[in-house]
Motif scaffolding. Structure first.
Motif, PDB file in Angstrom:
ATOM      1  N   MET A   1     -42.009  74.390 176.523  1.00 41.32           N
ATOM      2  CA  MET A   1     -42.693  73.150 176.202  1.00 41.32           C
ATOM      3  C   MET A   1     -43.213  72.516 177.487  1.00 41.32           C
ATOM      4  SD  MET A   1     -43.327  71.303 173.511  1.00 41.32           S
ATOM      5  CE  MET A   1     -43.961  69.713 173.160  1.00 41.32           C
ATOM      6  N   ALA A   2     -44.354  71.896 177.377  1.00 41.48           N
ATOM      7  CA  ALA A   2     -44.985  71.278 178.536  1.00 41.48           C
ATOM      8  C   ALA A   2     -44.246  70.006 178.947  1.00 41.48           C
ATOM      9  CB  ALA A   2     -46.427  70.947 178.206  1.00 41.48           C
ATOM     10  N   ASN A   3     -44.374  69.673 180.212  1.00 48.07           N
ATOM     11  CA  ASN A   3     -43.768  68.448 180.728  1.00 48.07           C
ATOM     12  C   ASN A   3     -44.774  67.305 180.804  1.00 48.07           C
ATOM     13  OD1 ASN A   3     -41.227  69.566 181.144  1.00 48.07           O
ATOM     14  ND2 ASN A   3     -41.846  70.426 183.107  1.00 48.07           N
ATOM     15  N   ILE A   4     -46.028  67.639 180.949  1.00 50.02           N
ATOM     16  CA  ILE A   4     -47.066  66.628 181.121  1.00 50.02           C
ATOM     17  C   ILE A   4     -47.438  66.039 179.758  1.00 50.02           C
ATOM     18  CG2 ILE A   4     -49.431  66.260 181.907  1.00 50.02           C
ATOM     19  CD1 ILE A   4     -48.897  68.646 183.857  1.00 50.02           C
ATOM     20  N   LYS A   5     -47.532  64.720 179.727  1.00 51.98           N
ATOM     21  CA  LYS A   5     -47.757  64.016 178.466  1.00 51.98           C
ATOM     22  C   LYS A   5     -49.056  64.440 177.779  1.00 51.98           C
ATOM     23  CE  LYS A   5     -47.650  59.361 176.566  1.00 51.98           C
ATOM     24  NZ  LYS A   5     -47.548  57.930 176.871  1.00 51.98           N
ATOM     25  N   SER A   6     -50.120  64.552 178.548  1.00 53.42           N
ATOM     26  CA  SER A   6     -51.407  64.923 177.956  1.00 53.42           C
ATOM     27  C   SER A   6     -51.368  66.351 177.409  1.00 53.42           C
ATOM     28  CB  SER A   6     -52.535  64.783 178.976  1.00 53.42           C
ATOM     29  OG  SER A   6     -52.333  65.663 180.059  1.00 53.42           O
ATOM     30  N   GLN A   7     -50.610  67.199 178.072  1.00 52.30           N
ATOM     31  CA  GLN A   7     -50.505  68.578 177.595  1.00 52.30           C
ATOM     32  C   GLN A   7     -49.708  68.650 176.294  1.00 52.30           C
ATOM     33  OE1 GLN A   7     -52.312  70.951 178.863  1.00 52.30           O
ATOM     34  NE2 GLN A   7     -51.622  72.299 177.247  1.00 52.30           N
ATOM     35  N   LYS A   8     -48.715  67.792 176.168  1.00 51.68           N
ATOM     36  CA  LYS A   8     -47.954  67.727 174.918  1.00 51.68           C
ATOM     37  C   LYS A   8     -48.873  67.317 173.768  1.00 51.68           C
ATOM     38  CE  LYS A   8     -43.493  66.621 176.992  1.00 51.68           C
ATOM     39  NZ  LYS A   8     -42.469  65.587 177.188  1.00 51.68           N
ATOM     40  N   LYS A   9     -49.751  66.360 174.053  1.00 49.70           N
ATOM     41  CA  LYS A   9     -50.711  65.918 173.043  1.00 49.70           C
ATOM     42  C   LYS A   9     -51.674  67.047 172.688  1.00 49.70           C
ATOM     43  CE  LYS A   9     -50.758  61.108 174.590  1.00 49.70           C
ATOM     44  NZ  LYS A   9     -51.599  60.074 175.238  1.00 49.70           N
ATOM     45  N   ARG A  10     -52.125  67.776 173.704  1.00 45.81           N
ATOM     46  CA  ARG A  10     -53.059  68.885 173.465  1.00 45.81           C
ATOM     47  C   ARG A  10     -52.412  69.967 172.604  1.00 45.81           C
ATOM     48  NH1 ARG A  10     -57.855  68.445 172.960  1.00 45.81           N
ATOM     49  NH2 ARG A  10     -58.019  70.675 173.149  1.00 45.81           N
ATOM     50  N   ILE A  11     -51.134  70.211 172.824  1.00 46.40           N
ATOM     51  CA  ILE A  11     -50.427  71.209 172.016  1.00 46.40           C
ATOM     52  C   ILE A  11     -50.461  70.803 170.545  1.00 46.40           C
ATOM     53  CG2 ILE A  11     -48.133  72.140 171.509  1.00 46.40           C
ATOM     54  CD1 ILE A  11     -47.654  72.144 174.578  1.00 46.40           C
ATOM     55  N   LEU A  12     -50.243  69.521 170.285  1.00 45.22           N
ATOM     56  CA  LEU A  12     -50.259  69.034 168.901  1.00 45.22           C
ATOM     57  C   LEU A  12     -51.653  69.137 168.286  1.00 45.22           C
ATOM     58  CD1 LEU A  12     -47.995  65.859 169.239  1.00 45.22           C
ATOM     59  CD2 LEU A  12     -47.387  68.069 168.259  1.00 45.22           C
ATOM     60  N   THR A  13     -52.669  68.709 169.042  1.00 44.96           N
ATOM     61  CA  THR A  13     -54.026  68.749 168.489  1.00 44.96           C
ATOM     62  C   THR A  13     -54.509  70.185 168.325  1.00 44.96           C
ATOM     63  OG1 THR A  13     -54.985  68.486 170.693  1.00 44.96           O
ATOM     64  CG2 THR A  13     -54.704  66.495 169.378  1.00 44.96           C
ATOM     65  N   ASN A  14     -54.115  71.059 169.247  1.00 48.08           N
ATOM     66  CA  ASN A  14     -54.505  72.466 169.124  1.00 48.08           C
ATOM     67  C   ASN A  14     -53.893  73.096 167.881  1.00 48.08           C
ATOM     68  OD1 ASN A  14     -56.022  72.397 171.441  1.00 48.08           O
ATOM     69  ND2 ASN A  14     -54.440  73.291 172.738  1.00 48.08           N
ATOM     70  N   GLU A  15     -52.667  72.727 167.580  1.00 45.21           N
ATOM     71  CA  GLU A  15     -52.004  73.262 166.391  1.00 45.21           C
ATOM     72  C   GLU A  15     -52.707  72.790 165.118  1.00 45.21           C
ATOM     73  OE1 GLU A  15     -49.246  75.392 164.073  1.00 45.21           O
ATOM     74  OE2 GLU A  15     -49.904  75.548 166.146  1.00 45.21           O
ATOM     75  N   LYS A  16     -53.087  71.515 165.097  1.00 49.97           N
ATOM     76  CA  LYS A  16     -53.821  70.989 163.942  1.00 49.97           C
ATOM     77  C   LYS A  16     -55.145  71.724 163.768  1.00 49.97           C
ATOM     78  CE  LYS A  16     -52.149  66.225 164.137  1.00 49.97           C
ATOM     79  NZ  LYS A  16     -52.536  64.841 164.452  1.00 49.97           N
ATOM     80  N   ALA A  17     -55.844  71.920 164.875  1.00 50.32           N
ATOM     81  CA  ALA A  17     -57.138  72.603 164.821  1.00 50.32           C
ATOM     82  C   ALA A  17     -56.963  74.050 164.373  1.00 50.32           C
ATOM     83  CB  ALA A  17     -57.820  72.550 166.182  1.00 50.32           C
ATOM     84  N   ARG A  18     -55.905  74.697 164.851  1.00 50.84           N
ATOM     85  CA  ARG A  18     -55.651  76.089 164.480  1.00 50.84           C
ATOM     86  C   ARG A  18     -55.426  76.215 162.978  1.00 50.84           C
ATOM     87  NH1 ARG A  18     -51.586  79.589 163.444  1.00 50.84           N
ATOM     88  NH2 ARG A  18     -50.012  77.953 163.527  1.00 50.84           N
ATOM     89  N   LEU A  19     -54.630  75.310 162.438  1.00 49.26           N
ATOM     90  CA  LEU A  19     -54.364  75.341 160.999  1.00 49.26           C
ATOM     91  C   LEU A  19     -55.634  75.067 160.195  1.00 49.26           C
ATOM     92  CD1 LEU A  19     -50.939  73.478 160.928  1.00 49.26           C
ATOM     93  CD2 LEU A  19     -51.348  75.918 160.621  1.00 49.26           C
TER      94      LEU A  19
END
Length: 86
Positions: A1-19
């Motif tokens: 898991m990422a430590n950087i806050k913006s990267q954590k957000k990107r992981i969430l948005t990327n997952e939504k986009a992937r689905l």
């Protein structure tokens, strides 16, 4: 898991986009199968109608960034050739 806050957000948005993209691609595959089925049955009207629907969805997928424009054009061309053979 990422430590950087913006990267954590990107992981969430990327997952939504992937689905979302997977869902859209699945719908496209279903429409393409429907066109193929209509072509197999020899029903020109049904094939033309489903081709129109599939073409619209493919164009929509391009505008939403789900597919590359050349990929969509290639799929539309192949389907149109199949329908024209009937």
């Amino acid at each position: 898991m990422a430590n950087i806050k913006s990267q954590k957000k990107r992981i969430l948005t990327n997952e939504k986009a992937r689905l979302r993209n997977n869902s859209y691609k699945s719908e496209l595959k279903t429409l393409i199968r429907k066109v193929d089925a209509a072509v197999e049955s020899g029903n020109k009207d049904a094939a033309a109608e489903t081709l129109r629907t599939a073409s619209r969805k493919l164009d929509k997928a391009v505008s939403k960034g789900v597919l590359h424009k050349n990929t969509a054009a290639n799929k539309k061309s192949g389907l149109a050739k199949k329908v024209a053979k009937i």
